[in-house]
Design an enzyme around this catalytic site. Structure first.
Site, mmCIF file in Angstrom:
data_model
loop_
_atom_site.group_PDB
_atom_site.id
_atom_site.type_symbol
_atom_site.label_atom_id
_atom_site.label_comp_id
_atom_site.label_asym_id
_atom_site.label_seq_id
_atom_site.Cartn_x
_atom_site.Cartn_y
_atom_site.Cartn_z
ATOM 1 N N HIS A 201 -32.000 -6.017 7.205
ATOM 2 C CA HIS A 201 -33.357 -5.889 6.657
ATOM 3 C C HIS A 201 -33.582 -6.639 5.346
ATOM 4 C CE1 HIS A 201 -31.368 -2.893 4.159
ATOM 5 N NE2 HIS A 201 -32.391 -2.979 3.337
HETATM 6 C C1 UD1 Z 1 -36.523 -1.231 0.468
HETATM 7 C C2 UD1 Z 1 -35.703 -1.576 -0.774
HETATM 8 C C3 UD1 Z 1 -34.317 -1.991 -0.337
HETATM 9 C C4 UD1 Z 1 -33.664 -0.955 0.542
HETATM 10 C C5 UD1 Z 1 -34.585 -0.680 1.721
HETATM 11 C C6 UD1 Z 1 -34.017 0.380 2.635
HETATM 12 C C7 UD1 Z 1 -36.928 -2.548 -2.662
HETATM 13 C C8 UD1 Z 1 -37.150 -3.789 -3.430
HETATM 14 N N1 UD1 Z 1 -36.286 -2.694 -1.488
HETATM 15 O O1 UD1 Z 1 -36.661 -2.423 1.229
HETATM 16 O O2 UD1 Z 1 -33.516 -2.152 -1.502
HETATM 17 O O3 UD1 Z 1 -32.420 -1.431 0.988
HETATM 18 O O4 UD1 Z 1 -35.846 -0.238 1.206
HETATM 19 O O5 UD1 Z 1 -34.809 0.562 3.766
HETATM 20 O O6 UD1 Z 1 -37.319 -1.488 -3.112
HETATM 21 N N2 UD1 Z 1 -42.360 -0.379 6.279
HETATM 22 C C9 UD1 Z 1 -42.808 0.410 7.295
HETATM 23 N N3 UD1 Z 1 -42.661 1.759 7.165
HETATM 24 C C10 UD1 Z 1 -42.123 2.352 6.073
HETATM 25 C C11 UD1 Z 1 -41.671 1.523 5.039
HETATM 26 C C12 UD1 Z 1 -41.784 0.161 5.159
HETATM 27 O O7 UD1 Z 1 -43.307 -0.063 8.305
HETATM 28 O O8 UD1 Z 1 -42.020 3.597 6.025
HETATM 29 C C13 UD1 Z 1 -42.468 -1.851 6.428
HETATM 30 C C14 UD1 Z 1 -43.743 -2.415 5.824
HETATM 31 O O9 UD1 Z 1 -44.138 -3.496 6.601
HETATM 32 C C15 UD1 Z 1 -43.257 -2.921 4.477
HETATM 33 C C16 UD1 Z 1 -41.856 -3.384 4.808
HETATM 34 O O10 UD1 Z 1 -41.380 -2.461 5.782
HETATM 35 O O11 UD1 Z 1 -44.058 -3.937 3.965
HETATM 36 C C17 UD1 Z 1 -40.932 -3.418 3.636
HETATM 37 O O12 UD1 Z 1 -40.899 -2.167 2.953
HETATM 38 P P1 UD1 Z 1 -40.480 -2.105 1.399
HETATM 39 O O13 UD1 Z 1 -40.423 -0.706 0.960
HETATM 40 O O14 UD1 Z 1 -41.350 -3.038 0.626
HETATM 41 O O15 UD1 Z 1 -39.054 -2.756 1.371
HETATM 42 P P2 UD1 Z 1 -37.791 -2.538 2.333
HETATM 43 O O16 UD1 Z 1 -37.549 -3.803 3.075
HETATM 44 O O17 UD1 Z 1 -37.905 -1.281 3.116
#
Ligand code: UD1
Length: 352
Positions: A201
């Site tokens: 991821h």
């Molecule tokens: C975040 C953390 C990362 C951690 C990861 C674990 C930061 C910078 N990154 O990355 O360090 O390893 O979490 O999972 O804080 N999304 C969903 N549903 C959710 C959450 C996210 O669909 O419940 C999707 C959305 O499209 C979102 C994308 O995932 O834009 C990324 O989510 P985000 O929280 O920005 O970062 P992660 O890649 O999850």
């Protein structure tokens, strides 16, 4: 004494559970749990609260997803009035996600003490958003709880006074040890005897179409020798679809609850990942781990554990996989203080 805990994203939940549990036994400590809402899907958040027995959040900031600046700013704006109203004595922040740095910054500006759980980890790669979050949070924190000696060394090099640093061990391993029996009992219908468990991821691996395509191609090659089971982060799923890539031969699953994932990890032939926490869990479990990154902020998993950095080099992945399949995987040992009592050691410092 009023202690806040901040969680927001999936890896935070495994870290907060043992600390809250340990602080429950301290009569004079009142705990408040704040969820920023960085992760919001049931399978990225709610299910972890149930399995890890974490109380429902007292406050949910419900920020959701966005760019780094937007998400960080939004957490800060929504958190500030909560902090002003409730005036905690200490705010505990966990790991390296955007929720961690955003809330630590609000506290520092308002003169509220911050404790950072999982302090001192460094990949020395500032293209990783988490590295920026780690550096900033550690500069702002008053109490720094490290999982291993490399954390102490990094912090001291950055000028953090030794009296602020407490080497307490690894809180993630507290959760792992507590739920491992349940995970091992969990029935894994339909899984082959031997398999590679894959997670992916990191933005550097999934946000660029040609990089992601190359990694999926390597995993397809792996699947010719070993079944590949791949619980995919929503971000990765979305990228695979957006880029029109194909991964039908890989067993793509939705994100798994903690117990199910741990069970799968404990039985895997090999783990292939770019996650930080999974490098640690596989080291504890003694399962070979091939990490699809050029560096790690958890070097102890390489020096002592089962972790091998294969970067994005398909040749290296193939070579290391062939070693595993030939029964010649690297043998590791469990780092000191990864013993299931890190939460209690944090509680002892906090309660003082
Ligand atoms: C975040 C953390 C990362 C951690 C990861 C674990 C930061 C910078 N990154 O990355 O360090 O390893 O979490 O999972 O804080 N999304 C969903 N549903 C959710 C959450 C996210 O669909 O419940 C999707 C959305 O499209 C979102 C994308 O995932 O834009 C990324 O989510 P985000 O929280 O920005 O970062 P992660 O890649 O999850």
């Amino acid at each position: 004494m009023n202690v806040f805990h901040i969680v927001g994203a999936r890896p935070n939940f495994m870290k907060v559970a043992p600390v809250m549990r340990a602080l429950k036994t301290r009569q004079h400590v009142v705990q408040t749990l704040v969820h920023t809402g960085q992760h919001y899907d049931a399978n990225m958040s709610d299910v972890f609260f149930e399995q890890l027995d974490i109380p429902a959040p007292d406050v949910n900031l419900a920020v959701g997803s966005g760019t780094h600046a937007w998400q960080t700013a939004e957490i800060m704006t929504r958190f500030e009035p909560v902090l002003l109203e409730r005036k905690p004595d200490l705010v505990l922040v966990y790991g390296d996600v955007n929720s961690t740095v955003a809330t630590a910054l609000v506290c520092a500006k308002l003169g509220v003490r911050v404790g950072h759980v999982e302090a001192g980890l460094r990949s020395f790669d500032r293209t990783m958003p988490e590295e920026i979050n780690r550096l900033m949070t550690d500069q702002l924190a008053d109490l720094l709880f490290t999982p291993s000696e490399d954390g102490d060394i990094n912090l001291q090099r950055e000028g953090i006074p030794a009296e602020k640093i407490f080497r307490v061990g690894n809180v993630m391993i507290d959760s792992l040890r507590k739920l491992l029996p349940a995970a091992r009992d969990h029935n894994q219908n339909g899984l082959p005897e031997r398999y590679a468990l894959v997670t992916l991821h990191r933005p550097a691996n999934v946000d660029d179409s040609s990089t992601l395509k190359r990694i999926l191609q390597s995993l397809l090659e792996v699947s010719q020798d070993l079944a590949v089971v791949f619980p995919a982060h929503p971000r990765t799923r979305k990228r695979i679809a957006d880029f029109g890539l194909h991964a039908e031969q890989l067993r793509l699953l939705d994100p798994l609850p903690y117990v199910e994932f741990l069970g799968m990890q404990s039985r895997a032939t090999v783990v292939i990942t770019d996650s930080g926490g999974i490098q640690e869990e596989s080291t504890y479990l003694g399962i070979p781990c091939l990490t699809l990154r050029e560096n790690t902020e958890r070097p102890i998993t390489v020096s002592m554990g089962t972790n091998v950095l294969v970067g994005r080099d398909p040749g290296k992945l193939r070579l290391e996989l062939s070693r595993v399949l030939a029964g010649q995987a690297k043998k590791g040992s469990i780092p000191p203080l990864w013993d299931g009592h890190a939460g209690e050691r944090i509680a002892a410092v906090v309660a003082e």
